[in-house]
Design a protein around this motif. Sequence first.
Motif, PDB file in Angstrom:
ATOM      1  N   ALA A   1       0.834  -1.196   0.000  1.00  0.00           N
ATOM      2  CA  ALA A   1       0.000   0.000   0.000  1.00  0.00           C
ATOM      3  C   ALA A   1       0.876   1.256   0.000  1.00  0.00           C
ATOM      4  O   ALA A   1       0.399   2.347   0.189  1.00  0.00           O
ATOM      5  N   GLY A   2       2.142   1.098  -0.214  1.00  0.00           N
ATOM      6  CA  GLY A   2       3.079   2.215  -0.131  1.00  0.00           C
ATOM      7  C   GLY A   2       3.650   2.253   1.276  1.00  0.00           C
ATOM      8  O   GLY A   2       2.959   1.931   2.240  1.00  0.00           O
ATOM      9  N   GLY A   3       4.886   2.589   1.433  1.00  0.00           N
ATOM     10  CA  GLY A   3       5.453   2.612   2.775  1.00  0.00           C
ATOM     11  C   GLY A   3       6.942   2.814   2.755  1.00  0.00           C
ATOM     12  O   GLY A   3       7.533   3.106   1.718  1.00  0.00           O
ATOM     13  N   VAL A   4       7.546   2.665   3.923  1.00  0.00           N
ATOM     14  CA  VAL A   4       8.980   2.914   4.082  1.00  0.00           C
ATOM     15  C   VAL A   4       9.626   1.701   4.725  1.00  0.00           C
ATOM     16  O   VAL A   4       9.092   1.128   5.665  1.00  0.00           O
ATOM     17  N   ILE A   5      10.760   1.308   4.208  1.00  0.00           N
ATOM     18  CA  ILE A   5      11.522   0.193   4.780  1.00  0.00           C
ATOM     19  C   ILE A   5      12.902   0.726   5.147  1.00  0.00           C
ATOM     20  O   ILE A   5      13.535   1.414   4.345  1.00  0.00           O
ATOM     21  N   ARG A   6      13.356   0.407   6.331  1.00  0.00           N
ATOM     22  CA  ARG A   6      14.706   0.825   6.740  1.00  0.00           C
ATOM     23  C   ARG A   6      15.552  -0.427   6.933  1.00  0.00           C
ATOM     24  O   ARG A   6      15.091  -1.403   7.518  1.00  0.00           O
ATOM     25  N   PHE A   7      16.766  -0.377   6.445  1.00  0.00           N
ATOM     26  CA  PHE A   7      17.645  -1.526   6.588  1.00  0.00           C
ATOM     27  C   PHE A   7      19.096  -1.064   6.397  1.00  0.00           C
ATOM     28  O   PHE A   7      19.331   0.057   5.952  1.00  0.00           O
ATOM     29  N   VAL A   8      20.021  -1.937   6.727  1.00  0.00           N
ATOM     30  CA  VAL A   8      21.447  -1.603   6.577  1.00  0.00           C
ATOM     31  C   VAL A   8      22.026  -2.428   5.432  1.00  0.00           C
ATOM     32  O   VAL A   8      22.160  -3.635   5.552  1.00  0.00           O
ATOM     33  N   PRO A   9      22.347  -1.797   4.331  1.00  0.00           N
ATOM     34  CA  PRO A   9      22.949  -2.571   3.238  1.00  0.00           C
ATOM     35  C   PRO A   9      24.438  -2.790   3.492  1.00  0.00           C
ATOM     36  O   PRO A   9      25.035  -2.100   4.308  1.00  0.00           O
ATOM     37  N   ALA A  10      25.014  -3.735   2.770  1.00  0.00           N
ATOM     38  CA  ALA A  10      26.441  -4.019   2.923  1.00  0.00           C
ATOM     39  C   ALA A  10      27.251  -2.808   2.482  1.00  0.00           C
ATOM     40  O   ALA A  10      26.842  -2.052   1.609  1.00  0.00           O
ATOM     41  N   ALA A  11      28.405  -2.641   3.103  1.00  0.00           N
ATOM     42  CA  ALA A  11      29.299  -1.557   2.689  1.00  0.00           C
ATOM     43  C   ALA A  11      29.806  -1.833   1.281  1.00  0.00           C
ATOM     44  O   ALA A  11      29.831  -2.966   0.844  1.00  0.00           O
ATOM     45  N   GLY A  12      30.215  -0.786   0.597  1.00  0.00           N
ATOM     46  CA  GLY A  12      30.777  -0.974  -0.736  1.00  0.00           C
ATOM     47  C   GLY A  12      29.702  -0.948  -1.783  1.00  0.00           C
ATOM     48  O   GLY A  12      29.188   0.100  -2.123  1.00  0.00           O
ATOM     49  N   SER A  13      29.335  -2.107  -2.252  1.00  0.00           N
ATOM     50  CA  SER A  13      28.380  -2.179  -3.339  1.00  0.00           C
ATOM     51  C   SER A  13      27.072  -2.790  -2.853  1.00  0.00           C
ATOM     52  O   SER A  13      27.059  -3.634  -1.968  1.00  0.00           O
ATOM     53  N   PHE A  14      26.007  -2.343  -3.435  1.00  0.00           N
ATOM     54  CA  PHE A  14      24.692  -2.817  -3.025  1.00  0.00           C
ATOM     55  C   PHE A  14      23.895  -3.094  -4.289  1.00  0.00           C
ATOM     56  O   PHE A  14      23.967  -2.346  -5.258  1.00  0.00           O
ATOM     57  N   GLU A  15      23.139  -4.177  -4.280  1.00  0.00           N
ATOM     58  CA  GLU A  15      22.412  -4.553  -5.491  1.00  0.00           C
ATOM     59  C   GLU A  15      20.918  -4.397  -5.307  1.00  0.00           C
ATOM     60  O   GLU A  15      20.376  -4.748  -4.265  1.00  0.00           O
ATOM     61  N   LEU A  16      20.311  -3.870  -6.312  1.00  0.00           N
ATOM     62  CA  LEU A  16      18.858  -3.680  -6.301  1.00  0.00           C
ATOM     63  C   LEU A  16      18.293  -4.406  -7.524  1.00  0.00           C
ATOM     64  O   LEU A  16      18.690  -4.127  -8.651  1.00  0.00           O
ATOM     65  N   PHE A  17      17.410  -5.346  -7.279  1.00  0.00           N
ATOM     66  CA  PHE A  17      16.807  -6.108  -8.365  1.00  0.00           C
ATOM     67  C   PHE A  17      15.358  -5.647  -8.550  1.00  0.00           C
ATOM     68  O   PHE A  17      14.620  -5.553  -7.568  1.00  0.00           O
ATOM     69  N   ILE A  18      14.989  -5.395  -9.771  1.00  0.00           N
ATOM     70  CA  ILE A  18      13.595  -5.027 -10.057  1.00  0.00           C
ATOM     71  C   ILE A  18      13.042  -6.078 -11.012  1.00  0.00           C
ATOM     72  O   ILE A  18      13.636  -6.352 -12.057  1.00  0.00           O
TER      73      ILE A  18
END
Lengths: 167, 257
Positions: free
Chosen positions: B152-169
Amino acid sequence: MSVTEQHATELYAELYEPLRRYLARFTGDADLAADIAQEAFVRLLERPPESAARPWLFRVATNLARDDRRARTRHRLLGFRGRAQLAHADPPPSPEQAVDRTTARQLVNRALEALSPKERMALLMREEGFAHREIAEAVGTTTGSVGTLLARAIAKAASRLQQPQED
Amino acid sequence: MTTRISSAHLELDELQRILDNECDISEHTYAVTHLRTCSQCAAELRTLEQQAALVRGWLQQAAFEDGVADEVASPALLRDAERGRIVPMASRRKPALLDQSWLRVAAVLVLLATPVAASSDVRGWIAQRLGLAPVEPVNEVIADPDPASARAGGVIRFVPAAGSFELFIASRQQAGTLEIVAGEQSDAVLQIDGAVGAGPIVSEHELRIHNESTSTASYRLRVPANVTRVVVRIAGEKAQQVEGVELREGVRLLLGN
């Protein structure tokens, strides 16, 4: 594509941890994994690959792990204890955690043992977020066949993980 | 281009590609259509997904990367070793890999330690290997997203790995944008606006957005300063990298066709 120092530094920042984790899972030995990961990066700088660096690095590291394990096995057969356990900076796990972790490691090792080398490599590279194209390059197969390779590897491993433990 | 009959079942490799967001647009369109009406393929996909989750869960629990108090030899590798060639005597004395590694690493580090080339990550590596610094913590997910609120729409908070981070769509969608920017905060925030037919899955080193091709959602991803590169993979397309100035100043990618 040549690997410049800057590129190698970026690759290191991006791939050292995934490579170390992959190798730790592949070999079952975190210290050895760290050594091999370093060695793979050294080779990347000494002999830059013509192909894409990411799959190349994992392929080279996998070969190093196999070669090193062979050598270490021979040592055992000759009566050497092998590498001494290194002191670890992290606090030791509680006895309950240690038992859980040891059990999990034994189970996972048995599951990975059921896979062919290619299946094992593909499955563990997938866990590090590699694309099928990159897995294909590292494993030495076609991109089109990686889906089947992975699906079978996952099914086999899952099946072993669901079986009761045998001693 | 060939047209498939919509009743043709999905093959095992296709199911795996769906699971891994590796389908091209036509394959994805066919799969979505077929899965709506074929309970057999939908069940097979669910099984595959569950098996993959099971394996991932065990691998994480085993935590091989955290070091060992008790050595658990990998039987698979021992088996490989038994099939291997005879190792020369010099190698028997000590594994060849470990013999020269430090010398060579030191030589390479001299190169890398120049002000231009050496990043803080490499310096950290050197310090770590010399026993001067603690092992860097692995990525930690602060909070799993709530699928219901995310949809429904919203916010997610998290800690990604240092350096490189991958986002898959998962796919190209009908409309919408993806904004990525690095900030000073210590955790990452994904804000989803107007999400219909989209939902995120946060795992240890990546963020996956499972969107449908009809979705018009827009996403805003803010990553901490320690992330120097975000790799965006949209199903069926070449990966895009956002880094350097582009990442600090922010970039907007179109997700709509």
